[in-house]
Design a protein around this motif. Structure first.
Motif, short mmCIF file in Angstrom:
data_model
loop_
_atom_site.label_atom_id
_atom_site.label_comp_id
_atom_site.label_asym_id
_atom_site.label_seq_id
_atom_site.Cartn_x
_atom_site.Cartn_y
_atom_site.Cartn_z
N ASP A 133 0.84 -1.21 0.00
CA ASP A 133 0.00 0.00 0.00
C ASP A 133 0.87 1.26 0.00
OD1 ASP A 133 -2.24 -1.53 -0.01
OD2 ASP A 133 -2.87 -1.08 2.04
N ALA A 134 1.93 1.23 0.80
CA ALA A 134 2.85 2.37 0.84
C ALA A 134 3.57 2.51 -0.49
CB ALA A 134 3.86 2.19 1.97
N LEU A 135 3.97 1.39 -1.07
CA LEU A 135 4.66 1.42 -2.37
C LEU A 135 3.76 2.00 -3.45
CD1 LEU A 135 7.02 0.70 -4.22
CD2 LEU A 135 6.13 -1.65 -4.33
N ARG A 136 2.50 1.57 -3.47
CA ARG A 136 1.54 2.10 -4.44
C ARG A 136 1.36 3.61 -4.27
NH1 ARG A 136 -3.62 0.53 -2.35
NH2 ARG A 136 -3.16 2.40 -1.11
N ASN A 137 1.21 4.05 -3.04
CA ASN A 137 1.03 5.48 -2.78
C ASN A 137 2.25 6.29 -3.19
OD1 ASN A 137 -1.48 4.90 -1.74
ND2 ASN A 137 -0.86 5.05 0.40
N ILE A 138 3.43 5.71 -3.02
CA ILE A 138 4.65 6.39 -3.44
C ILE A 138 4.64 6.62 -4.95
CG2 ILE A 138 7.15 6.09 -3.76
CD1 ILE A 138 7.17 4.69 -1.01
N THR A 139 4.22 5.63 -5.71
CA THR A 139 4.22 5.77 -7.17
C THR A 139 3.19 6.80 -7.62
OG1 THR A 139 2.66 3.93 -7.53
CG2 THR A 139 5.01 3.39 -7.44
N VAL A 140 2.02 6.80 -6.97
CA VAL A 140 0.99 7.79 -7.33
C VAL A 140 1.47 9.20 -6.98
CG1 VAL A 140 -1.36 8.61 -6.89
CG2 VAL A 140 -0.92 6.16 -7.07
N ASN A 141 1.95 9.37 -5.75
CA ASN A 141 2.43 10.68 -5.31
C ASN A 141 3.59 11.17 -6.17
OD1 ASN A 141 0.54 10.71 -3.26
ND2 ASN A 141 1.95 9.91 -1.71
N SER A 142 4.42 10.25 -6.62
CA SER A 142 5.55 10.61 -7.47
C SER A 142 5.07 11.17 -8.81
CB SER A 142 6.46 9.39 -7.71
OG SER A 142 7.08 9.00 -6.51
N HIS A 143 4.04 10.57 -9.35
CA HIS A 143 3.52 11.08 -10.63
C HIS A 143 2.84 12.43 -10.45
CE1 HIS A 143 4.49 7.13 -12.21
NE2 HIS A 143 4.33 7.65 -13.42
N GLU A 144 2.15 12.62 -9.34
CA GLU A 144 1.61 13.95 -9.06
C GLU A 144 2.74 14.95 -8.91
OE1 GLU A 144 -0.70 13.41 -5.54
OE2 GLU A 144 -2.47 12.68 -6.61
N GLY A 145 3.80 14.55 -8.21
CA GLY A 145 4.94 15.44 -8.00
C GLY A 145 5.67 15.79 -9.29
N MET A 146 5.82 14.80 -10.16
CA MET A 146 6.50 15.06 -11.42
C MET A 146 5.74 16.07 -12.27
SD MET A 146 8.22 11.49 -12.79
CE MET A 146 7.16 10.26 -12.04
N PHE A 147 4.42 15.92 -12.34
CA PHE A 147 3.64 16.83 -13.17
C PHE A 147 3.48 18.19 -12.51
CE2 PHE A 147 2.98 13.17 -15.71
CZ PHE A 147 2.78 13.67 -16.98
N ALA A 148 3.61 18.25 -11.19
CA ALA A 148 3.65 19.56 -10.52
C ALA A 148 4.91 20.32 -10.95
CB ALA A 148 3.61 19.38 -9.01
N LEU A 149 6.01 19.60 -11.10
CA LEU A 149 7.26 20.23 -11.56
C LEU A 149 7.19 20.60 -13.04
CD1 LEU A 149 9.98 17.98 -9.85
CD2 LEU A 149 9.41 20.35 -9.28
N LEU A 150 6.69 19.68 -13.84
CA LEU A 150 6.68 19.88 -15.30
C LEU A 150 5.73 20.98 -15.74
CD1 LEU A 150 6.75 16.15 -16.48
CD2 LEU A 150 8.66 17.77 -16.42
#
Length: 260
Positions: A133-150
């Protein structure tokens, strides 16, 4: 006697030096392949996100369907996805040994550690499976974070999209309205022209649907990209159902446990 003792321990030294003890940490191929597998799986929800954004841009800015301005974001994502995701999963969360110290000071692996189902957060496949569950959340949050930067306004990818939208727009920029001046009027003038009409701009009477207002263009574009895309991950991944569309739990657990 000393010679005998040396001879006794020599094989042990050789075994440790030349045949290191095997470990069950997620290293090397485990890190690389796990990260790449998540990126491969995210290609489907990413396409949904980009297609929706492309449609939104075309609708808001009257773009032809062939413009595909979001392709600049897709290209920028491809350049940073691996490094960003690997760092978020491994050094930042899943790392270190699983062993815990007992009452007498001995380090032991808890039941299930290092594999296949380790309750300790550490750098092994078993830990990643137990804490999926933590691993899944990390991947989702990472994609949100990447597009926040981009999609930041000062990012190269945002500026590329902005240029693409401006080049593709079929509307021209609206001419600036002349500045309004304030002046006093005589009573006779005011009697014929009520105060409610004095100083009112009548530019709205002219059809302005054939041009765009440059004043809020970048702000509106930022709203579509920054707020729209970042928040849209919750819908694309189905946050209301624990991100079920970006989980792949059964598939990824089996994939991770193939590594020793």
């Amino acid at each position: 006697m000393r010679l005998f003792s040396s001879l006794v321990f020599l094989p042990t030294f050789i075994a440790v030096a030349f045949f290191p003890l095997s470990t069950s940490a997620c290293e090397g191929d485990c890190i690389t392949n796990t990260t790449n597998e998540f990126i491969r799986l995210y290609a489907t929800p990413l396409k949904t996100l980009l297609d929706h954004t492309d449609t939104d841009l075309a609708s808001r800015f009257n773009l032809p369907s062939s413009s595909q301005c979001v392709s600049y974001l897709q290209d920028a994502y491809a350049k940073i996805a691996y490094a960003y995701l690997e760092n978020a999963i491994f050094p930042s969360y899943f790392h270190g040994k699983c062993q815990q110290r007992t009452a007498n000071g001995t380090l032991v692996n808890p039941p299930g550690c290092p594999n296949p189902d380790c309750p300790v957060v550490c750098g092994t496949p078993g830990s990643m499976v137990h804490h999926y569950d933590a691993l899944r959340n990390i991947t989702v949050n990472s994609h949100e974070g990447m597009f926040a930067l981009l999609t930041k306004q000062d990012s190269g990818s945002f500026q590329d999209v902005k240029k693409c939208v401006l080049d593709a727009m079929t509307l021209k920029k609206c001419p600036k309205e002349p500045a309004r001046t304030t002046r006093s009027f005589s009573r006779s003038f005011a009697a014929h022209f009520p105060r409610s009409l004095v100083g009112r701009s009548f530019s709205g009477l002219s059809p302005r649907g054939n041009c765009y207002d440059d004043t809020n263009f970048e702000k509106n574009l930022y709203g579509v990209l920054q707020a729209g895309m970042v928040q849209m991950w919750a819908d694309v991944c189905d946050a209301k159902s624990d991100y079920a569309k970006c989980s792949w739990e059964k598939k990824m657990k089996a994939f991770i446990l193939q590594f020793p």
